[in-house]
Motif scaffolding. Structure first.
Motif, PDB file in Angstrom:
ATOM      1  N   ARG A  49       0.839  -1.201   0.000  1.00 53.62           N
ATOM      2  CA  ARG A  49       0.000   0.000   0.000  1.00 53.62           C
ATOM      3  C   ARG A  49       0.878   1.257   0.000  1.00 53.62           C
ATOM      4  O   ARG A  49       0.581   2.237  -0.666  1.00 53.62           O
ATOM      5  CB  ARG A  49      -0.920  -0.036   1.222  1.00 53.62           C
ATOM      6  CG  ARG A  49      -1.759   1.218   1.383  1.00 53.62           C
ATOM      7  CD  ARG A  49      -2.455   1.580   0.109  1.00 53.62           C
ATOM      8  NE  ARG A  49      -3.858   1.321   0.179  1.00 53.62           N
ATOM      9  CZ  ARG A  49      -4.676   1.564  -0.816  1.00 53.62           C
ATOM     10  NH1 ARG A  49      -4.242   2.069  -1.940  1.00 53.62           N
ATOM     11  NH2 ARG A  49      -5.942   1.306  -0.709  1.00 53.62           N
ATOM     12  N   GLU A  50       1.988   1.207   0.742  1.00 51.72           N
ATOM     13  CA  GLU A  50       2.883   2.364   0.813  1.00 51.72           C
ATOM     14  C   GLU A  50       3.488   2.662  -0.560  1.00 51.72           C
ATOM     15  O   GLU A  50       3.567   3.819  -0.982  1.00 51.72           O
ATOM     16  CB  GLU A  50       3.995   2.130   1.847  1.00 51.72           C
ATOM     17  CG  GLU A  50       3.514   2.088   3.279  1.00 51.72           C
ATOM     18  CD  GLU A  50       2.912   0.750   3.672  1.00 51.72           C
ATOM     19  OE1 GLU A  50       3.186  -0.276   2.990  1.00 51.72           O
ATOM     20  OE2 GLU A  50       2.133   0.725   4.647  1.00 51.72           O
ATOM     21  N   PHE A  52       2.214   1.835  -3.470  1.00 55.75           N
ATOM     22  CA  PHE A  52       1.134   2.305  -4.332  1.00 55.75           C
ATOM     23  C   PHE A  52       0.838   3.779  -4.074  1.00 55.75           C
ATOM     24  O   PHE A  52       0.705   4.569  -5.016  1.00 55.75           O
ATOM     25  CB  PHE A  52      -0.127   1.467  -4.103  1.00 55.75           C
ATOM     26  CG  PHE A  52      -1.318   1.953  -4.869  1.00 55.75           C
ATOM     27  CD1 PHE A  52      -1.467   1.640  -6.204  1.00 55.75           C
ATOM     28  CD2 PHE A  52      -2.282   2.738  -4.247  1.00 55.75           C
ATOM     29  CE1 PHE A  52      -2.560   2.095  -6.919  1.00 55.75           C
ATOM     30  CE2 PHE A  52      -3.379   3.200  -4.955  1.00 55.75           C
ATOM     31  CZ  PHE A  52      -3.518   2.882  -6.299  1.00 55.75           C
ATOM     32  N   ASP A  53       0.749   4.158  -2.796  1.00 56.03           N
ATOM     33  CA  ASP A  53       0.460   5.551  -2.455  1.00 56.03           C
ATOM     34  C   ASP A  53       1.571   6.482  -2.931  1.00 56.03           C
ATOM     35  O   ASP A  53       1.306   7.602  -3.382  1.00 56.03           O
ATOM     36  CB  ASP A  53       0.247   5.696  -0.949  1.00 56.03           C
ATOM     37  CG  ASP A  53      -1.073   5.083  -0.486  1.00 56.03           C
ATOM     38  OD1 ASP A  53      -1.974   4.883  -1.340  1.00 56.03           O
ATOM     39  OD2 ASP A  53      -1.207   4.792   0.723  1.00 56.03           O
ATOM     40  N   LYS A  56       1.229   6.870  -6.661  1.00 59.74           N
ATOM     41  CA  LYS A  56       0.029   7.675  -6.929  1.00 59.74           C
ATOM     42  C   LYS A  56       0.325   9.156  -6.709  1.00 59.74           C
ATOM     43  O   LYS A  56      -0.077  10.001  -7.512  1.00 59.74           O
ATOM     44  CB  LYS A  56      -1.106   7.218  -6.016  1.00 59.74           C
ATOM     45  CG  LYS A  56      -2.410   7.918  -6.267  1.00 59.74           C
ATOM     46  CD  LYS A  56      -3.493   7.372  -5.360  1.00 59.74           C
ATOM     47  CE  LYS A  56      -4.777   8.150  -5.522  1.00 59.74           C
ATOM     48  NZ  LYS A  56      -5.828   7.671  -4.616  1.00 59.74           N
ATOM     49  N   ALA A  57       1.044   9.466  -5.633  1.00 62.25           N
ATOM     50  CA  ALA A  57       1.399  10.864  -5.353  1.00 62.25           C
ATOM     51  C   ALA A  57       2.302  11.415  -6.461  1.00 62.25           C
ATOM     52  O   ALA A  57       2.149  12.573  -6.887  1.00 62.25           O
ATOM     53  CB  ALA A  57       2.086  10.961  -3.995  1.00 62.25           C
TER      54      ALA A  57
END
Length: 87
Positions: A49-50, A52-53, A56-57
């Motif tokens: 998740r980290e 991916f985030d 995304k940022a």
């Protein structure tokens, strides 16, 4: 009458043992299933998740910069067009 109670007691003990065995099997099955799913997910090489985030940022930042550059190009093209029409 005493015999019936003893039979019922024995049946209750057998049923209780069966419930305990089924509960134990359920726990074992849950553990095996969990390990199998974790192994499958590990083999799939999925991102966290980290990660991916973070990506995304970066994509949001790149998109914002691209929009700014597009607006700047349009403004420069408009200035160029205006300069050409004045000549």
């Amino acid at each position: 009458m005493q015999t019936k109670n003893r039979i019922l007691d024995d049946m209750a003990k057998v049923a209780s043992g069966a419930v305990s065995a089924v509960t134990g099997l359920k726990g074992d099955a849950d553990g095996m299933l969990r390990r199998h799913v974790e192994k499958l997910l590990g083999d799939m090489n999925l991102v966290t998740r980290e990660e991916f985030d973070a990506v995304k940022a970066m994509a949001v930042k790149a998109r914002t910069e691209q929009d700014k550059l597009n607006a700047r190009i349009e403004a420069l093209e408009a200035q160029l067009k205006t300069a050409k029409t004045k000549k």
